[in-house]
Design a protein around this motif. Structure first.
Motif, short mmCIF file in Angstrom:
data_model
loop_
_atom_site.label_atom_id
_atom_site.label_comp_id
_atom_site.label_asym_id
_atom_site.label_seq_id
_atom_site.Cartn_x
_atom_site.Cartn_y
_atom_site.Cartn_z
N GLU A 58 0.83 -1.21 0.00
CA GLU A 58 0.00 0.00 0.00
C GLU A 58 0.86 1.26 0.00
O GLU A 58 0.47 2.30 -0.54
N ASP A 59 2.05 1.17 0.61
CA ASP A 59 2.98 2.30 0.62
C ASP A 59 3.51 2.58 -0.78
O ASP A 59 3.67 3.73 -1.18
N GLN A 60 3.78 1.53 -1.55
CA GLN A 60 4.30 1.70 -2.91
C GLN A 60 3.24 2.27 -3.86
O GLN A 60 3.56 2.99 -4.81
N ALA A 61 1.98 1.94 -3.58
CA ALA A 61 0.90 2.36 -4.48
C ALA A 61 0.47 3.81 -4.25
O ALA A 61 -0.15 4.41 -5.13
N TYR A 62 0.81 4.37 -3.11
CA TYR A 62 0.25 5.66 -2.70
C TYR A 62 0.52 6.79 -3.71
O TYR A 62 -0.39 7.50 -4.12
N ILE A 63 1.76 6.93 -4.13
CA ILE A 63 2.12 8.06 -4.99
C ILE A 63 1.64 7.87 -6.43
O ILE A 63 1.49 8.84 -7.18
N LEU A 64 1.34 6.64 -6.83
CA LEU A 64 0.95 6.40 -8.22
C LEU A 64 -0.33 7.15 -8.59
O LEU A 64 -0.52 7.51 -9.75
N SER A 65 -1.20 7.39 -7.62
CA SER A 65 -2.46 8.06 -7.91
C SER A 65 -2.27 9.50 -8.34
O SER A 65 -3.21 10.13 -8.84
N THR A 66 -1.06 10.05 -8.18
CA THR A 66 -0.81 11.46 -8.54
C THR A 66 -0.08 11.61 -9.87
O THR A 66 0.20 12.72 -10.30
N PHE A 67 0.23 10.49 -10.54
CA PHE A 67 1.09 10.56 -11.72
C PHE A 67 0.48 11.37 -12.86
O PHE A 67 1.21 11.94 -13.67
N ASP A 68 -0.84 11.41 -12.94
CA ASP A 68 -1.44 12.17 -14.03
C ASP A 68 -1.95 13.53 -13.57
O ASP A 68 -2.72 14.18 -14.28
N ASN A 69 -1.51 13.98 -12.38
CA ASN A 69 -1.87 15.32 -11.91
C ASN A 69 -1.09 16.38 -12.68
O ASN A 69 -0.03 16.11 -13.24
N PRO A 70 -1.58 17.61 -12.72
CA PRO A 70 -0.84 18.70 -13.38
C PRO A 70 0.51 18.94 -12.72
O PRO A 70 0.70 18.66 -11.52
N SER A 71 1.46 19.44 -13.48
CA SER A 71 2.80 19.78 -12.97
C SER A 71 2.68 20.96 -11.99
O SER A 71 1.82 21.83 -12.16
N PRO A 72 3.52 21.01 -10.95
CA PRO A 72 4.60 20.08 -10.62
C PRO A 72 4.06 18.81 -9.99
O PRO A 72 3.05 18.83 -9.29
N ASN A 73 4.76 17.71 -10.22
CA ASN A 73 4.35 16.42 -9.69
C ASN A 73 4.81 16.25 -8.24
O ASN A 73 5.87 16.72 -7.85
N LEU A 74 3.98 15.55 -7.48
CA LEU A 74 4.33 15.24 -6.09
C LEU A 74 5.47 14.23 -6.07
O LEU A 74 5.51 13.30 -6.87
N ALA A 75 6.42 14.41 -5.15
CA ALA A 75 7.57 13.51 -5.07
C ALA A 75 8.04 13.39 -3.62
O ALA A 75 7.78 14.26 -2.78
N TYR A 76 8.75 12.29 -3.35
CA TYR A 76 9.40 12.09 -2.05
C TYR A 76 10.82 12.64 -2.10
O TYR A 76 11.57 12.35 -3.03
N ALA A 77 11.19 13.41 -1.10
CA ALA A 77 12.59 13.78 -0.92
C ALA A 77 13.26 12.73 -0.05
O ALA A 77 12.70 12.28 0.95
N HIS A 78 14.44 12.31 -0.43
CA HIS A 78 15.22 11.38 0.39
C HIS A 78 15.98 12.17 1.44
O HIS A 78 16.75 13.08 1.11
N GLN A 79 15.75 11.83 2.71
CA GLN A 79 16.49 12.47 3.79
C GLN A 79 17.53 11.49 4.30
O GLN A 79 17.21 10.51 4.98
N GLU A 80 18.78 11.72 3.93
CA GLU A 80 19.84 10.81 4.37
C GLU A 80 19.91 10.81 5.89
O GLU A 80 19.76 11.84 6.55
N GLY A 81 20.10 9.65 6.46
CA GLY A 81 20.25 9.55 7.91
C GLY A 81 18.95 9.43 8.67
O GLY A 81 18.97 9.14 9.87
N LEU A 82 17.81 9.65 8.03
CA LEU A 82 16.53 9.45 8.69
C LEU A 82 16.22 7.96 8.63
O LEU A 82 15.57 7.47 7.71
N ILE A 83 16.74 7.23 9.59
CA ILE A 83 16.70 5.77 9.56
C ILE A 83 16.07 5.25 10.85
O ILE A 83 16.42 5.70 11.95
#
Length: 535
Positions: free
Chosen positions: A342-367
């Motif tokens: 379900e976590d992998q599927a979440y962002i797919l629903s926004t792929f056809d939204n108008p630009s700018p597209n929603l994205a995840y930022a990678h935060q190094e060290g947030l582990i």
């Protein structure tokens, strides 16, 4: 192109933490009178135990489980300890609000879920650091019936809100509670507390290893949440504009953390592919993605986390968050029928939204440290067959999802490779049944007939249901209906917010009702017992 101009500054006030509890009845044959619970709870559990089961999960918490193996206790203790560590690092410090959704196998458990969790959690000193809320299906139905639907009719002229808002809930497949735990932050911001600007989900078998975080990254968990990458704007590798409104961290297994905090939790396979893996060797692309995408560290070169950063596609169920502004603007969701990934599927629903597209930022060290193996090995073993079959169903559903999202599914696959994309196939039925047959054969060959029989019997039913769901057109029909429902959900919140700003009396009444419903969800507060038969 621009770091966030208003990053999270006080995670204690600005971030609503969330997690999900899976709850079921005591083990079969367990004498209920011997459970270490109040007589009131034992009586009600006895009644529910004779009712039919409606939902199934891989490894739910069985009421009466020893506290040392109870994920809810483990997760909340870990979060409370992390917050205590933060007290020496950040100011100002207040209690952290954490919302626990509870997905139950038997509807009758909804009315006692909060009471049960309160009895278990009050054995520990959590009140100093945590303000806990428990959200059941009954509570979400109350929010729909008494707040959202009336608002839809008053401000939008919509009389279909009750039906369309059905996905806003926590029982059923995992996609349902996952979307709800994200969406609730927008409601919280509009109707409960304007200070809440983001939500961050953790899994209950994960904890923040604060000492290692500070030693190896120079920051605590909450200091990582203050990164200006969360909310930054940028241009992706294809030249498209992106809104880094989501944040993603990584995991390290408890058994590996002594070596390094930056040890991937999915390692490259050291064995030759097994029979079924010759058809679908998912471990390889998953390990590649984990090491390259999740464990990347920013340096003094181009990839420095200031001018360039990793845009994440692969995320885990916990250790990720979204800003309320981005949530309301992009309106992502996971279809409620996704029972895995379900976590992998979440962002797919926004792929056809108008630009700018929603994205995840990678935060190094947030582990976060993944401790499942350390305290619940029996639960993992018992869930083995279900987890494996869930991967097969994932191939069927993700391959269908790519076709719904694009006339050229390969575009979707290329974008989400290698981890999520490996489950998108041009020949999903062939891949699934060949892999299924080879796996079944290998189980019997290894003289594991009981597991093999369970695999074949359970798998035949689950795969047939998934294929029928896709072939009948139900997948696309249900997805489009749920998309309409989530659009309406956010439209309602926008309308209530506008009415509140104008001082409209009915909007204030709806706000007061929402506060009352959620206050009744607070552990340690006044919580009335719900009549579940109404929902």
């Amino acid at each position: 192109t621009r770091l966030s101009q208003n990053p999270i500054s006080n995670p204690f006030r600005e971030v609503l933490f969330t997690s999900n509890v899976l709850l079921t009845i005591p083990p079969e044959g367990e004498p209920i009178e011997k459970l270490s619970l109040s007589e009131s709870l034992r009586t009600r559990i006895r009644e529910v135990s004779h009712s039919p089961q409606e939902y199934w999960y891989d490894h739910p918490i069985k009421i009466g489980t020893d506290s040392r193996e109870n994920e809810a206790v483990y997760g909340m203790l870990g979060l409370a300890q992390a917050i205590e560590f933060e007290r020496n690092q950040l100011e100002p410090v207040s209690k952290v609000r954490c919302l626990l959704s509870v997905s139950v196998t038997h509807p009758g458990l909804r009315g006692m879920a909060a009471e049960y969790l309160e009895e278990e959690l009050r054995k520990y000193d959590l009140d100093r650091n945590l303000e806990l809320y428990v959200l059941t299906e009954t509570d979400t139905r109350q929010l729909v019936e008494q707040v959202l639907a009336p608002a839809a009719q008053r401000y939008l002229g919509r009389t279909d809100a009750r039906e369309l808002l059905e996905p806003f809930g926590v029982d059923g497949e995992y996609g349902r509670h996952y979307s709800c735990l994200k969406a609730i932050a927008a409601l919280w911001h509009v109707l409960i507390d304007r200070d809440v600007r983001a939500t961050f989900k953790i899994d209950l078998d994960q904890v923040f290893p604060q000492q290692e975080l500070l030693s190896e990254t120079g920051k605590t968990a909450f200091q990582h949440l203050q990164t200006p990458l969360w909310g930054a704007q940028g241009v992706d590798m294809d030249g498209g504009l992106v809104d880094l409104g989501m944040l993603a961290g990584a995991l390290v297994n408890e058994s590996d953390i002594e070596s390094s905090l930056f040890t991937p939790d999915v390692m490259f396979p050291s064995h030759e592919p097994a029979e079924d893996e010759l058809v679908f060797f998912s471990r390889l692309p998953q390990a590649l993605s984990t090491e390259a995408e999740m464990m990347t560290r920013y340096n003094d070169g181009d990839l420095n986390g200031i001018k360039e950063c990793i845009q994440r596609i692969h995320v885990t169920g916990g250790t990720n968050g979204i800003l309320v502004d981005s949530l309301r603007r992009h309106r992502p969701f996971t279809p409620s029928f996704f029972g895995r990934a379900e976590d992998q599927a979440y962002i797919l629903s926004t792929f056809d939204n108008p630009s700018p597209n929603l994205a995840y930022a990678h935060q190094e060290g947030l582990i976060m440290r993944h401790d499942k193996q350390a305290f619940a090995q029996e639960a993992i073993k018992a869930a083995g067959v279900g987890k494996l079959l869930g991967d097969y169903v994932r191939i069927i559903l993700f391959s269908a999802y790519a076709k719904v999202l694009s006339e050229d599914p390969s575009e979707i696959k290329n974008k989400i490779d290698p981890f999520t994309g490996c489950f998108v196939s041009r020949i999903p039925i062939t891949v699934v049944f060949l892999r299924f047959a080879l796996k079944a054969a290998s189980l019997f060959t290894r003289e594991e007939p009981d597991q093999g029989l369970e695999f074949v019997e359970s798998g035949s039913s689950r795969l047939a249901n998934a294929l029928q769901f896709v072939a009948s057109g139900s997948f696309e029909k249900q997805y489009l209906k749920e998309r309409q429902g989530w659009q309406l959900y956010f439209d309602i919140l926008d309308a209530i917010e506008k009415a509140l700003e104008q001082g409209e009396q009915e909007a204030n009444r709806l706000r007061e009702r929402a506060i009352e419903i959620l206050q009744n969800c607070r552990l340690g507060g006044r919580r009335r017992h719900h009549n579940d038969s109404n929902y």
